[in-house]
Design an enzyme around this catalytic site. Structure first.
Site, short mmCIF file in Angstrom:
data_model
loop_
_atom_site.label_atom_id
_atom_site.label_comp_id
_atom_site.label_asym_id
_atom_site.label_seq_id
_atom_site.Cartn_x
_atom_site.Cartn_y
_atom_site.Cartn_z
N TYR A 71 0.84 -1.21 0.00
CA TYR A 71 0.00 0.00 0.00
C TYR A 71 0.87 1.25 0.00
O TYR A 71 0.57 2.22 -0.68
CB TYR A 71 -0.93 0.01 1.23
CG TYR A 71 -1.95 1.13 1.14
CD1 TYR A 71 -3.18 0.91 0.52
CD2 TYR A 71 -1.67 2.40 1.64
CE1 TYR A 71 -4.10 1.93 0.41
CE2 TYR A 71 -2.59 3.43 1.52
CZ TYR A 71 -3.81 3.20 0.90
OH TYR A 71 -4.72 4.22 0.78
N PHE A 123 -7.96 21.04 -24.70
CA PHE A 123 -8.25 19.62 -24.84
C PHE A 123 -9.47 19.36 -23.96
O PHE A 123 -9.66 20.03 -22.94
CB PHE A 123 -7.07 18.75 -24.40
CG PHE A 123 -7.38 17.29 -24.52
CD1 PHE A 123 -7.43 16.69 -25.76
CD2 PHE A 123 -7.68 16.53 -23.40
CE1 PHE A 123 -7.78 15.35 -25.89
CE2 PHE A 123 -8.02 15.18 -23.52
CZ PHE A 123 -8.07 14.60 -24.77
N THR A 124 -10.30 18.40 -24.35
CA THR A 124 -11.61 18.22 -23.71
C THR A 124 -11.55 18.12 -22.18
O THR A 124 -12.17 18.91 -21.48
CB THR A 124 -12.28 16.97 -24.27
OG1 THR A 124 -11.37 15.87 -24.17
CG2 THR A 124 -12.66 17.15 -25.74
N ASP A 214 0.78 20.49 -20.57
CA ASP A 214 0.18 19.19 -20.75
C ASP A 214 1.21 18.44 -21.57
O ASP A 214 1.30 18.60 -22.78
CB ASP A 214 -1.16 19.28 -21.47
CG ASP A 214 -1.85 17.93 -21.57
OD1 ASP A 214 -1.13 16.92 -21.69
OD2 ASP A 214 -3.09 17.88 -21.52
N LYS A 257 -0.49 7.60 -23.49
CA LYS A 257 -0.06 7.88 -24.86
C LYS A 257 1.43 7.55 -25.01
O LYS A 257 1.77 6.41 -25.23
CB LYS A 257 -0.36 9.34 -25.22
CG LYS A 257 -1.84 9.60 -25.49
CD LYS A 257 -2.66 9.83 -24.26
CE LYS A 257 -4.06 10.31 -24.57
NZ LYS A 257 -4.68 10.99 -23.45
N ARG A 381 -13.63 15.00 -34.13
CA ARG A 381 -12.97 16.07 -33.37
C ARG A 381 -13.38 17.39 -34.02
O ARG A 381 -12.69 17.95 -34.84
CB ARG A 381 -11.44 15.93 -33.39
CG ARG A 381 -10.91 14.78 -32.56
CD ARG A 381 -10.73 15.12 -31.08
NE ARG A 381 -11.85 14.77 -30.23
CZ ARG A 381 -11.71 14.39 -28.96
NH1 ARG A 381 -10.53 14.26 -28.41
NH2 ARG A 381 -12.75 14.15 -28.22
N PHE A 448 -19.49 14.34 -26.49
CA PHE A 448 -19.06 13.50 -27.61
C PHE A 448 -18.94 12.03 -27.24
O PHE A 448 -19.05 11.16 -28.08
CB PHE A 448 -17.72 14.01 -28.18
CG PHE A 448 -16.61 14.04 -27.17
CD1 PHE A 448 -16.46 15.11 -26.32
CD2 PHE A 448 -15.72 12.98 -27.07
CE1 PHE A 448 -15.44 15.14 -25.37
CE2 PHE A 448 -14.70 12.99 -26.13
CZ PHE A 448 -14.57 14.07 -25.28
#
Ligand SMILES: *Cc1c(COP(=O)(O)O)cnc(C)c1O
Length: 457
Positions: A71, A123-124, A214, A257, A381, A448
């Site tokens: 943990y 970005f969303t 980001d 990514k 998009r 979306f």
């Protein structure tokens, strides 16, 4: 161009098959013409997203077996911390379950009600996590980014005049921080130059504004810097990455990514105040600060993937596989965003389906038609992703109305790429017969993902 040679060989395979024409027709209707609602089983080549869809290496799978599921104080956390220090040059790491977990912590800490966050492009999930504490994300990308034909080598760059205008119009105290996304997703996977990052730091230092990246696609961005920016031709990717990060105060990062894993995220910083605040918040929302919502084995896979994803030979293959798809489409005059970006090819739906109005959701329509035609899954998009204006409630129609064909990392062969290109070229030849869509169900957040559509008769 020749298809890029893969710097790996295949050890495990997963069978895929093409559903019948009848099933494809039925499946897209069951999904309300929203490719997010298709069953994976009904998809032949899945180009919905590059998020969490990578194939891990034998080295990463071996790392999974040495997951330390304690943990507190898991050794995999320290391996990840070391990887972040080595590859990105940040001292402090706060792990999260995925990128939006990091955005939640970082933006809740930095954004106050009524403030704005200028960013090259929204970005969303980032936009939403700025809005939740009462902020607003505003675009400050160079104009070239809005022109799908413009061949600018760094279309992700920040426009300093726009930034200055926000400061003048809103006042400095209303700027929460400045955000820069690497290899800007919504602009077509377009990179930011080192020069732009360096100048941005000078600009922001004058105003004592913090810069938060980001950094989700920073390795692919670093590859483009090496390929296109003078002085970096022979610089190791890791050195480029460390220099990029050195101009920021911290980053949020979705590991799904460039880190070649299926789940994970983190935020990283050299700023003690950000670190202390977010390290405290992580225990409320994600988990203890040495796992943050990830299993030990997942952290190990991220640690190894962060290093592998910054290898030059891999990145060269990666970016060129995307480029290969782009070139096959361009050869047949299919309208795409140029130059091709790092993770995806973006079809210009306004040019592909010029007979549709913006209210008939051309990109949504095209994504549905591609699936029905070939069982290739892509993603809208454009205006559906952009959502409604928070104040007026009206639909926003952004200049770019795109369909994204996102290439998962190390997953598809060049033959799959060729199949995809051929199907889209065929569809382009019969594009006049494709009817538009009407939105019949619209959820409140990130519509979306779950919106439903019907074909206009
Ligand atoms: C995917 C992504 C995110 C969100 O990360 P998740 O891991 O999906 O939560 C944030 N920013 C960018 C640029 C992304 O591509």
């Amino acid at each position: 161009m020749q298809p890029p040679v893969e710097p790996f060989k295949i050890k495990v395979v997963e069978p895929v098959k093409i559903p019948s024409e009848e099933r494809r027709r039925e499946a897209i209707r069951e999904a309300g013409f929203n490719t997010f609602l298709l069953l994976s089983e009904d998809v032949f080549i899945d180009l919905l997203t590059d998020s969490g869809t990578a194939a891990m290496s034998d080295n990463q799978w071996a790392g999974m077996m040495i997951g330390d599921e304690a943990y507190a104080g898991s050794k995999n956390f320290y391996n990840l911390e070391k990887a972040v220090q080595d590859v990105l040059g940040y001292k402090h790491l706060v792990p999260t379950h995925q990128g939006r977990g990091a955005e939640h912590l970082m933006f809740q800490h930095l954004v106050k009600d009524g403030q704005i966050v200028p960013r090259n492009m929204y970005f969303t999930t980032s936009k939403l996590h700025v809005e939740i504490p009462g902020g607003k994300m505003v675009d400050s990308i160079i104009d070239e980014a809005h022109d799908p034909e413009n061949l600018h080598p760094f279309k992700g760059n920040m426009d300093f005049n726009k930034l200055q205008t926000y400061i003048d119009d809103y006042g400095l105290e209303k700027i929460a921080f400045v955000s820069v996304e690497m290899n800007v997703n919504m602009a077509g996977g377009q990179p930011v130059s080192m020069e732009n990052l360096r100048k941005l730091r000078e600009f922001c230092d004058d105003y004592k504004l913090k810069i938060i990246y980001d950094a989700t696609r920073s390795s692919e961005n670093a590859y483009f810097i090496r390929e296109r920016e003078k002085g970096y031709e022979d610089t190791p990717i890791i050195e480029i990455l460390r220099e990029m990060m050195s101009y920021s105060h911290g980053s949020v990062y979705s590991s799904k990514k460039d880190c070649l894993v299926n789940i994970g995220g983190f935020l990283a910083t050299n700023d003690k105040e950000i670190y202390e605040a977010t390290r405290n918040m992580v225990v409320v929302y994600e988990g203890l600060h040495t796992y943050g919502g990830m299993a030990g084995r997942d952290m190990e896979a991220v640690a190894r993937g962060l290093r592998e994803g910054a290898e030059y030979d891999y990145l060269k293959y990666r970016v060129n596989q995307v480029r290969y798809l782009g070139e096959l489409l361009m050869k047949a005059n299919v309208p795409i965003v140029k130059p091709t970006g790092g993770h995806a090819i973006f079809l210009n739906a306004l040019k592909f389906l010029p007979h549709l109005t913006r209210e008939q959701w051309p990109a949504q329509t095209l994504a549905g038609a591609i699936y029905e035609d070939s069982a290739v899954r892509s993603m809208e998009r454009g205006a559906v992703s952009k959502g409604r204006d928070k104040e007026t409630g009206e639909n926003i129609f952004p200049p770019l109305e795109l369909v994204r064909l996102t290439i998962p990392r190390r997953v598809y062969t060049n033959t799959h790429i060729e199949y995809t290109a051929k199907s889209i070229v065929n569809l382009y030849e019969k594009r006049d017969n494709i009817p538009g869509l009407e939105m019949v169900y619209e959820p409140k957040y990130l519509r979306f993902f779950q919106a439903r559509f019907e074909q206009i008769k």
